[in-house]
Scaffold this active site. Structure first.
Site, PDB file in Angstrom:
ATOM      1  N   LYS A 202      -5.340 -10.108  -5.522  1.00 25.56           N
ATOM      2  CA  LYS A 202      -6.570 -10.560  -4.799  1.00 25.56           C
ATOM      3  C   LYS A 202      -7.738  -9.648  -5.183  1.00 25.56           C
ATOM      4  CE  LYS A 202      -6.903  -8.514  -1.151  1.00 25.56           C
ATOM      5  NZ  LYS A 202      -6.771  -7.688   0.224  1.00 25.56           N
TER       6      LYS A 202
ATOM      7  N   LYS B 204     -11.567  -4.642  -2.357  1.00 22.32           N
ATOM      8  CA  LYS B 204     -12.560  -3.433  -2.373  1.00 22.32           C
ATOM      9  C   LYS B 204     -11.791  -2.242  -2.777  1.00 22.32           C
ATOM     10  CE  LYS B 204     -13.466  -3.837   2.428  1.00 22.32           C
ATOM     11  NZ  LYS B 204     -12.039  -3.694   3.015  1.00 22.32           N
TER      12      LYS B 204
ATOM     13  N   LYS C 109       0.919  -1.174  -0.152  1.00 20.09           N
ATOM     14  CA  LYS C 109       0.034   0.036  -0.047  1.00 20.09           C
ATOM     15  C   LYS C 109       0.715   1.387   0.100  1.00 20.09           C
ATOM     16  CE  LYS C 109      -4.134  -1.934   1.744  1.00 20.09           C
ATOM     17  NZ  LYS C 109      -4.978  -2.217   2.893  1.00 20.09           N
TER      18      LYS C 109
HETATM   19  P1  TYM Z   1     -10.832  -6.121   4.905  1.00 21.32           P
HETATM   20  O1  TYM Z   1     -11.526  -5.097   5.161  1.00 21.32           O
HETATM   21  O2  TYM Z   1      -9.698  -5.685   3.819  1.00 21.32           O
HETATM   22  O3  TYM Z   1     -11.350  -7.404   4.588  1.00 21.32           O
HETATM   23  C1  TYM Z   1     -12.427  -7.988   5.565  1.00 21.32           C
HETATM   24  C2  TYM Z   1     -12.217  -9.398   5.400  1.00 21.32           C
HETATM   25  O4  TYM Z   1     -12.427 -10.009   4.217  1.00 21.32           O
HETATM   26  C3  TYM Z   1     -11.340 -10.737   4.123  1.00 21.32           C
HETATM   27  N1  TYM Z   1     -11.058 -10.665   2.447  1.00 21.32           N
HETATM   28  C4  TYM Z   1     -10.932 -11.780   1.752  1.00 21.32           C
HETATM   29  N2  TYM Z   1     -11.113 -13.186   1.603  1.00 21.32           N
HETATM   30  C5  TYM Z   1     -11.050 -13.577   0.412  1.00 21.32           C
HETATM   31  N3  TYM Z   1     -10.766 -13.217  -0.513  1.00 21.32           N
HETATM   32  C6  TYM Z   1     -10.562 -11.779  -0.817  1.00 21.32           C
HETATM   33  N4  TYM Z   1     -10.204 -11.492  -2.174  1.00 21.32           N
HETATM   34  C7  TYM Z   1     -10.549 -11.248   0.215  1.00 21.32           C
HETATM   35  N5  TYM Z   1     -10.643  -9.801   0.386  1.00 21.32           N
HETATM   36  C8  TYM Z   1     -10.766  -9.590   1.662  1.00 21.32           C
HETATM   37  C9  TYM Z   1     -10.207 -10.398   4.857  1.00 21.32           C
HETATM   38  O5  TYM Z   1      -9.386 -11.440   4.941  1.00 21.32           O
HETATM   39  C10 TYM Z   1     -10.821 -10.150   6.077  1.00 21.32           C
HETATM   40  O6  TYM Z   1     -11.100 -11.125   6.631  1.00 21.32           O
HETATM   41  N6  TYM Z   1      -7.056  -5.569   8.177  1.00 21.32           N
HETATM   42  C11 TYM Z   1      -8.427  -6.108   8.234  1.00 21.32           C
HETATM   43  C12 TYM Z   1      -9.556  -5.436   8.951  1.00 21.32           C
HETATM   44  C13 TYM Z   1      -9.400  -5.712  10.485  1.00 21.32           C
HETATM   45  C14 TYM Z   1      -9.325  -6.921  11.347  1.00 21.32           C
HETATM   46  C15 TYM Z   1      -9.317  -6.390  12.544  1.00 21.32           C
HETATM   47  C16 TYM Z   1      -9.790  -8.077  11.053  1.00 21.32           C
HETATM   48  C17 TYM Z   1      -9.085  -4.639  11.214  1.00 21.32           C
HETATM   49  N7  TYM Z   1      -8.992  -5.095  12.741  1.00 21.32           N
HETATM   50  C18 TYM Z   1      -9.304  -7.571  13.726  1.00 21.32           C
HETATM   51  C19 TYM Z   1      -9.718  -9.234  11.934  1.00 21.32           C
HETATM   52  C20 TYM Z   1      -9.540  -8.846  13.355  1.00 21.32           C
HETATM   53  C21 TYM Z   1      -8.914  -5.599   6.730  1.00 21.32           C
HETATM   54  O7  TYM Z   1      -8.331  -4.950   6.068  1.00 21.32           O
HETATM   55  O8  TYM Z   1      -9.842  -6.555   6.284  1.00 21.32           O
END
Ligand code: TYM
Length: 341
Positions: free
Chosen positions: A197, A200, A112
């Site tokens: 990947k 979003k 990023k």
């Molecule tokens: P984020 O918002 O990018 O994604 C949320 C969840 O969706 C999963 N995910 C995917 N799984 C499979 N294929 C994909 N293409 C895909 N894109 C996203 C992510 O693995 C995630 O589980 N840092 C985290 C948010 C966060 C968090 C936390 C998660 C902040 N604090 C504490 C767990 C515990 C994030 O950016 O997720």
């Protein structure tokens, strides 16, 4: 009872990757078998160039989509991260335990940071400290399990390391959490660039299925997915990533193993058609519930208000304990009591 925590970042419209990799399991499995908290992690959305009005809108939309996906506030706690101060309180404490090299090693930070520089902006310090805030999100609740997609494994590892180090240095305070991943679709790939990947926050709209896409848009995106030059339908993620991605998505929607499903197809066209219909059917109830929830914004507000209250009460004692363990003086209302300490 097992404590589960997970979160989703309102940096863009939620995708099929978010749903299959994380949200669906939260609704179908985790909330029924564990004491579970699910959080829209809005503070994390401020780590890259952002539009305040958009973050506000996406935070509300993400919360509605979590409920539309089946999270039931009678079974689990749904809330917004910035409504519970304990996250940032603990994040600072954990920054005093984490090393800067540890944060710089995070793959998502490296990727990023490059992207932000290419866009001509500076890299925010919060992008570097982001995984420490994520560790705080997790550790504040005594979390045992963190259900996430593959891309978050390294961040959960950091949370584990920080918990172990804190406990060793300052006395047992935190549960050491572990990541759990779905059996299939742990990394849904971009339909147009199967080496990347489905994210979003990415710009490549045609390769991303958004949860609120119209059915015909979903069909169009999947029918135009990049496949490979071969003809045979086989599950070979390294050699044929585009086809493997479709098979993973199909398996996640209809059940079964991607490799076994491959055997039922003799053309890419038939595989795409079935995958498109499976995705449309999987998302249909979610879209319908989301429409109902949009007509009743007061309900979402009430869920988030109660969720934040519950979350605060759960996090507070552990974060207070961490502060005490670090050597911070306890604020005591009665000066007589404070003097005696
Ligand atoms: P984020 O918002 O990018 O994604 C949320 C969840 O969706 C999963 N995910 C995917 N799984 C499979 N294929 C994909 N293409 C895909 N894109 C996203 C992510 O693995 C995630 O589980 N840092 C985290 C948010 C966060 C968090 C936390 C998660 C902040 N604090 C504490 C767990 C515990 C994030 O950016 O997720």
């Amino acid at each position: 009872m097992t404590r589960v925590f997970s979160g989703i970042k309102p940096t863009g419209h939620l995708t099929l990757g978010n749903y299959l990799g994380a949200m669906r399991r939260w609704a179908d499995v985790d909330q029924h078998r564990a004491d579970a908290l699910f959080c829209v992690v809005d503070l994390h959305a401020l780590t890259v160039d952002h539009d305040p009005a958009r973050v506000r809108r996406l935070t509300r939309q993400s919360a509605s989509l979590l409920l539309a996906a089946g999270l039931d506030p009678r079974l689990c706690t749904v809330f917004v991260q910035s409504h519970v101060d304990e996250h940032t309180r603990l994040s600072y404490a954990l920054e005093c335990v984490a090393g800067d090299g540890e944060a710089r090693r995070m793959i998502q930070y490296k990727e990023k940071a490059v992207r932000e520089r290419e866009r001509g902006g500076g890299v925010r310090l919060s992008l570097l400290t982001y995984p420490v805030l994520m560790a705080a999100d997790i550790l504040a609740y005594g979390t045992d399990e963190v259900p996430v997609g593959d891309d978050q494994t390294q961040h959960v590892e950091l949370a584990r390391d920080l918990a172990v180090r804190f406990n060793q240095r300052y006395g047992h305070t935190f549960t050491v959490p572990r990541a759990t991943r779905p059996a299939v679709a742990a990394r849904v790939m971009n339909l147009r660039e199967p080496a990347a990947k489905m994210g979003k926050s990415d710009d490549s709209g045609p390769g991303i299925v958004y949860l609120l896409d119209e059915p015909d848009t979903v069909r169009g995106k999947i029918m135009r997915a990049v496949t490979d030059s071969g003809q045979e339908v086989v599950h070979d993620p390294a050699g044929r990533p585009g086809v493997a991605n479709l098979l993973e998505i199909l398996a996640a929607c209809v059940g079964g193993e991607p490799a076994a499903l491959a055997g039922s197809y003799d053309s890419y066209g038939a595989l795409k058609k079935d995958t498109a219909e499976a995705v449309v059917e999987t998302l249909r109830p979610l879209r319908e519930r989301h429409r109902e929830l949009c007509a009743d914004p007061g309900h979402v507000d009430a869920v988030l208000r109660e969720g934040a209250e519950r979350a605060r009460a759960m996090a507070r004692p552990r974060v207070d304990a961490a502060y005490r363990a670090l050597g911070l003086l306890e604020p005591v209302a009665d000066p007589v009591v404070n003097a005696a300490r």
